[in-house]
Scaffold this motif. Structure first.
Motif, PDB file in Angstrom:
ATOM      1  N   ALA A  53      47.998  37.182   9.885  1.00  0.00           N
ATOM      2  CA  ALA A  53      46.666  36.591   9.712  1.00  0.00           C
ATOM      3  C   ALA A  53      45.834  36.766  10.974  1.00  0.00           C
ATOM      4  O   ALA A  53      44.638  37.111  10.907  1.00  0.00           O
ATOM      5  N   LYS A  54      46.443  36.545  12.121  1.00  0.00           N
ATOM      6  CA  LYS A  54      45.716  36.693  13.389  1.00  0.00           C
ATOM      7  C   LYS A  54      45.308  38.145  13.620  1.00  0.00           C
ATOM      8  O   LYS A  54      44.223  38.427  14.145  1.00  0.00           O
ATOM      9  N   LYS A  55      46.179  39.063  13.222  1.00  0.00           N
ATOM     10  CA  LYS A  55      45.856  40.486  13.367  1.00  0.00           C
ATOM     11  C   LYS A  55      44.649  40.841  12.498  1.00  0.00           C
ATOM     12  O   LYS A  55      43.727  41.548  12.941  1.00  0.00           O
ATOM     13  N   LEU A  56      44.641  40.359  11.267  1.00  0.00           N
ATOM     14  CA  LEU A  56      43.528  40.637  10.352  1.00  0.00           C
ATOM     15  C   LEU A  56      42.223  40.010  10.852  1.00  0.00           C
ATOM     16  O   LEU A  56      41.157  40.637  10.803  1.00  0.00           O
TER      17      LEU A  56
ATOM     18  N   CYS B 268      51.535  31.381  21.546  1.00  0.00           N
ATOM     19  CA  CYS B 268      52.647  31.722  20.659  1.00  0.00           C
ATOM     20  C   CYS B 268      52.114  32.596  19.532  1.00  0.00           C
ATOM     21  O   CYS B 268      51.261  32.153  18.755  1.00  0.00           O
ATOM     22  N   ILE B 269      52.601  33.809  19.443  1.00  0.00           N
ATOM     23  CA  ILE B 269      52.059  34.769  18.480  1.00  0.00           C
ATOM     24  C   ILE B 269      52.177  34.283  17.047  1.00  0.00           C
ATOM     25  O   ILE B 269      51.350  34.602  16.192  1.00  0.00           O
ATOM     26  N   ASP B 270      53.200  33.463  16.769  1.00  0.00           N
ATOM     27  CA  ASP B 270      53.390  32.972  15.403  1.00  0.00           C
ATOM     28  C   ASP B 270      52.928  31.530  15.226  1.00  0.00           C
ATOM     29  O   ASP B 270      53.277  30.876  14.248  1.00  0.00           O
ATOM     30  N   GLY B 271      52.124  31.039  16.165  1.00  0.00           N
ATOM     31  CA  GLY B 271      51.540  29.711  16.001  1.00  0.00           C
ATOM     32  C   GLY B 271      50.604  29.711  14.803  1.00  0.00           C
ATOM     33  O   GLY B 271      49.989  30.733  14.477  1.00  0.00           O
TER      34      GLY B 271
END
Length: 371
Positions: free
Chosen positions: A23-26, A96-99
């Protein structure tokens, strides 16, 4: 964040095959959750790492409908929320990348300029584990830390109750939405926790209760904190997962050692044995190794008493070694022996003791440094 933006963000969070990292990448590529959901599929597929399976169902209207339902729940129950780029989103969790892209909360949480630690462990905590946990929180109370845990049976609720006893802020990270409390036996603590802290979750009110949710929520426990403390753990358990996650975030991990014959100490002993955690034998090892300083408002007598306790685990020669390494970065064994005027045969034993106490670590080439 406007209500419209919140709906689009909730909708993106609702897509089953898109987790927080994707989601963050998008969002980074398109600019916002709304832009992601309005982008052409062909353009999304050009993004590195994004495939057809990942965005399958992304444009289904059910996600917007579900988001509107959840928004009603948020508004009707006065649920707080923070977006991962906003200033009031927990600072450490931002790294945190997966936060979660959206974090929901209730209560009176304030993490500004706070020392934050997580205390985790087995649900089958022993009498000695309870005693150590209570002693730990009592000893740290003078530093006014925020105590994070999972609000579960055993170690978690022991940590929360100890924090409340000493008027510390405490936060429960939940593996379900804010429309329920698990276990139900802990409902009696909810009001006090929300008065002196609150609850965090990234689960919705509509999410089904699932055992895997507990493992997912552990990343928030680890991500919020500068250090994770494992009080007791069997050979396998959720607290060991939390410790591994904390290590992956480059956060400090501490474990309380126990007898090799104690089943609820196997996990902690293994963390220490495989150098995944500092050995925690004294509660004040925490501020010592995290380099916490007492606030200016603390009395001189209090500061002196705490400072004395911080060094209680170090012998005189160990203090000399520690102070030398602290001032001179990493050094060779022979150089330490020469500068500290300690024979090499004696120094090797002292450094081993200090390593077991979690204050120094060996490096390749007979180098040592302060942790």
């Amino acid at each position: 964040m406007s209500e419209e933006q919140l709906i689009f963000t909730l909708a993106l969070q609702h897509v089953p095959k898109i987790g927080p990292t994707t989601a963050k990448k998008l969002i980074a590529h398109c600019g916002s959750a709304e832009a992601v959901l309005k982008e052409k599929k062909s353009n999304l597929l050009k993004i590195d790492g994004i495939g057809a399976i990942t965005i399958e169902g992304l444009f289904d209207t059910e996600h917007i409908e579900a988001a509107e339902d959840e928004l009603r729940f948020i508004k009707e129950n006065d649920i707080g929320y923070s977006y991962f780029t906003e200033h009031h989103y927990p600072e450490r969790l931002k790294h945190c990348i997966d936060g979660p892209i959206l974090l929901f909360q209730s209560g009176n949480i304030n993490l500004n300029n706070k020392r934050i630690i997580s205390i985790v462990g087995t649900r089958k905590i022993t009498t000695s584990g309870i005693a150590f946990c209570e002693k730990l929180v009592e000893a740290l109370a003078v530093f006014d830390p925020v105590i994070i845990s999972g609000f579960a049976y055993g170690t978690d609720i022991t940590a929360h109750k100890a924090a409340l006893k000493h008027n510390l802020q405490t936060i429960g990270c939940l593996a379900h939405g804010l429309n329920q409390i698990y276990p139900k036996a802990h409902k009696k603590y909810v009001a006090d926790v929300e008065k002196h802290g609150g609850f965090f979750t990234d689960f919705w009110s509509s999410d089904t209760f699932d055992r895997n949710n507990f493992l997912k929520r552990n990343r928030i426990i680890a991500g919020l904190s500068e250090a994770t403390i494992v009080v007791e753990s069997a050979e396998k358990g959720g607290s060991l997962v939390t410790a591994d996650i904390a290590n992956s975030y480059n956060r400090e991990v501490f474990a309380v050692p126990g007898r090799t014959t104690d089943s609820q100490s196997v996990g902690c002993n293994n963390l220490i044995k495989y150098q995944k955690a500092h050995l925690l034998s004294n509660p004040l090892d925490i501020p010592y190794l995290l380099n916490w300083q007492l606030d200016a408002s603390a009395s001189s007598a209090t500061k002196q008493a705490v400072q004395k306790q911080l060094f209680v685990e170090l012998e005189e020669d160990e203090k000399i070694i520690y102070n030398y390494l602290k001032d001179n970065d990493k050094q060779l064994l022979d150089v330490i022996a020469l500068q500290c005027q300690i024979p090499t045969y004696k120094l090797a034993g002292l450094l081993l003791n200090m390593e077991l106490k979690g204050v120094v670590r060996p490096l390749p080439g007979k180098l040592f440094e302060v942790i």
